[in-house]
Enzyme design. Structure first.
Site, PDB file in Angstrom:
ATOM      1  N   GLY A  68       0.830  -1.219   0.000  1.00 41.14           N
ATOM      2  CA  GLY A  68       0.000   0.000   0.000  1.00 41.14           C
ATOM      3  C   GLY A  68       0.849   1.247   0.000  1.00 41.14           C
ATOM      4  O   GLY A  68       1.598   1.513  -0.934  1.00 41.14           O
ATOM      5  N   GLU A  76      -9.969  -7.726  -1.780  1.00 41.62           N
ATOM      6  CA  GLU A  76     -10.077  -7.839  -3.239  1.00 41.62           C
ATOM      7  C   GLU A  76     -11.538  -8.092  -3.609  1.00 41.62           C
ATOM      8  O   GLU A  76     -12.342  -8.481  -2.761  1.00 41.62           O
ATOM      9  CB  GLU A  76      -9.223  -9.016  -3.730  1.00 41.62           C
ATOM     10  CG  GLU A  76      -7.749  -8.894  -3.422  1.00 41.62           C
ATOM     11  CD  GLU A  76      -7.120  -7.664  -4.068  1.00 41.62           C
ATOM     12  OE1 GLU A  76      -7.177  -7.531  -5.295  1.00 41.62           O
ATOM     13  OE2 GLU A  76      -6.572  -6.830  -3.328  1.00 41.62           O
ATOM     14  N   ASP A  82      -2.926 -13.153  -2.859  1.00 39.50           N
ATOM     15  CA  ASP A  82      -2.483 -11.752  -2.957  1.00 39.50           C
ATOM     16  C   ASP A  82      -1.090 -11.585  -2.332  1.00 39.50           C
ATOM     17  O   ASP A  82      -0.220 -10.916  -2.887  1.00 39.50           O
ATOM     18  CB  ASP A  82      -3.520 -10.877  -2.238  1.00 39.50           C
ATOM     19  CG  ASP A  82      -3.168  -9.405  -2.288  1.00 39.50           C
ATOM     20  OD1 ASP A  82      -3.307  -8.795  -3.351  1.00 39.50           O
ATOM     21  OD2 ASP A  82      -2.733  -8.868  -1.244  1.00 39.50           O
ATOM     22  N   LYS A 142       2.544 -10.443  -4.121  1.00 44.32           N
ATOM     23  CA  LYS A 142       3.412  -9.368  -3.623  1.00 44.32           C
ATOM     24  C   LYS A 142       4.817  -9.897  -3.306  1.00 44.32           C
ATOM     25  O   LYS A 142       5.811  -9.218  -3.566  1.00 44.32           O
ATOM     26  CB  LYS A 142       2.766  -8.727  -2.389  1.00 44.32           C
ATOM     27  CG  LYS A 142       1.501  -7.941  -2.765  1.00 44.32           C
ATOM     28  CD  LYS A 142       0.649  -7.610  -1.574  1.00 44.32           C
ATOM     29  CE  LYS A 142      -0.538  -6.745  -1.935  1.00 44.32           C
ATOM     30  NZ  LYS A 142      -1.535  -6.632  -0.868  1.00 44.32           N
TER      31      LYS A 142
HETATM   32  N1  HSE Z   1      -6.599  -6.716  -0.758  1.00 52.92           N
HETATM   33  C1  HSE Z   1      -5.335  -6.105  -0.549  1.00 52.92           C
HETATM   34  C2  HSE Z   1      -5.015  -6.150   0.925  1.00 52.92           C
HETATM   35  C3  HSE Z   1      -5.378  -4.683  -1.033  1.00 52.92           C
HETATM   36  O1  HSE Z   1      -5.910  -6.444   1.719  1.00 52.92           O
HETATM   37  O2  HSE Z   1      -3.880  -5.916   1.303  1.00 52.92           O
HETATM   38  C4  HSE Z   1      -4.046  -3.994  -1.072  1.00 52.92           C
HETATM   39  O3  HSE Z   1      -3.145  -4.636  -1.935  1.00 52.92           O
END
Ligand code: HSE
Length: 326
Positions: free
Chosen positions: A135, A191, A202, A206
């Site tokens: 983020g 998401e 996710d 990353k």
């Molecule tokens: N769905 C992701 C999270 C959003 O909860 O971190 C940010 O990448």
């Protein structure tokens, strides 16, 4: 007299609004610091609730991508549509047209990194994705430039806000998994399909990007051993607490002495002495174990409108600065 740089946003959901807000709320500050005025010329969006949200003037909106692609004044495009297509095609077309591209789309960057890198190299159009990991945390910039003189021995991180929010609420407020997930969705962290969050997909996307940045090693997210948090129970959290630990969804990668990389995503009991122990709610954090700088710990909001918008806007400003000087 400041130079005007025009950009376009593709998508005006949570992160699109945050990006627009960062650019407009801080417009004077951005101009003071860069000598540039960054102007959003067009926004690609068809949803009436986004167009009429009041965040951006309705006359900026278009439903035709060609209006953006063929506009020579637009120097940079922020892809915030999410998903695979048409996002990937739009990004490749923009790069081929010499327009800079910035994106928070970790799934797409992780899956098609090489395609975007090649397209960017071909025309020299910058391609940035700081918002894709952590983020608001500028972890890509720190790995890529600030710690240039280091070798990374190990990376450990909490890089999904939704799962960290759920685990925190279950642990500290005795909230049910379902209620905590509902709240994370309502706050705009999750998401579209939260399976990607709770099953660690996710986080694997990353981690794939972090490994690329740190070591230039591409391990596809599908090949990263992965366990999500859907099986974590309150009893597990209580048992960890008895050992002075908290269970966190940890992304971990280590370069072994033979040059290979060992990586995983899994719920892990984190002891009190590890700084990741204190990372709560939607906050993310990354611990970089470096051979010269020693441990570097970065923490910040890993999800949400304005924090992610801040990283997107900073990438847009960076590419505009790059374009303005050449
Ligand atoms: N769905 C992701 C999270 C959003 O909860 O971190 C940010 O990448």
């Amino acid at each position: 007299m400041e130079k005007v740089m025009k950009v376009a946003l593709l998508g005006f959901g949570t992160v699109g609004k945050g990006t627009y807000r960062s650019l407009t709320v801080n417009a004077e500050e951005i101009t003071r610091r860069t000598g540039l005025r960054i102007e959003v010329k067009k926004i690609l969006e068809k949803k009436p609730e986004a167009i009429n949200s009041g965040v951006a003037p309705v006359e900026l909106f278009t439903q035709d991508y060609n209006e953006i692609l063929n506009d020579p004044e637009i120097v940079a495009v922020a892809e915030i549509l999410g998903g695979r297509e048409p996002a990937a095609t739009f990004m490749l077309q923009a790069l081929a047209a010499g327009k800079a591209v910035v994106t928070p789309n970790k799934a797409l960057v992780a899956a098609r990194y090489e395609d975007f890198r090649e397209a960017s190299e071909k025309t020299g159009a910058p391609f940035r994705y700081e918002a894709a990991v952590g983020g608001a945390i500028p972890v890509i910039e720190v790995i890529r430039h600030s710690l240039w003189a280091n070798h990374f021995n190990k990376i450990q991180g909490i890089v999904n806000g939704t799962t960290n929010y759920i685990l925190t609420k279950m642990d500290e407020e005795n909230m049910s998994y379902e209620e905590a997930l509902r709240q994370a969705q309502a706050k705009g962290f999750a998401e579209q399909d939260p399976t990607a969050d709770v099953e660690g997909i996710d986080t694997a996307n990353k981690l794939c990007i972090l490994m690329l940045e740190a070591w230039g090693v591409y391990i596809p997210p599908t090949e990263i051993p992965r366990v999500g948090i859907s099986g974590v129970t309150k009893a597990d959290l209580e048992a960890a607490a008895k050992d002075h630990c908290r269970i966190k969804l940890i992304a971990e990668a280590e370069m072994l002495p033979d040059g290979s990389v060992k990586c995983s995503v899994k719920p892990t009991p984190v002891p009190q002495e590890n700084p990741l122990y204190g990372v709560r709610n939607e906050f993310n954090a990354i611990l970089l174990r470096c051979n010269m700088a020693d441990d570097i710990f970065l923490q910040g909001r890993g999800a949400g409108q304005d924090p992610t918008g801040s990283a997107m806007a900073s990438d847009l400003i960076a590419v505009c600065v790059e374009k303005a000087c050449c």
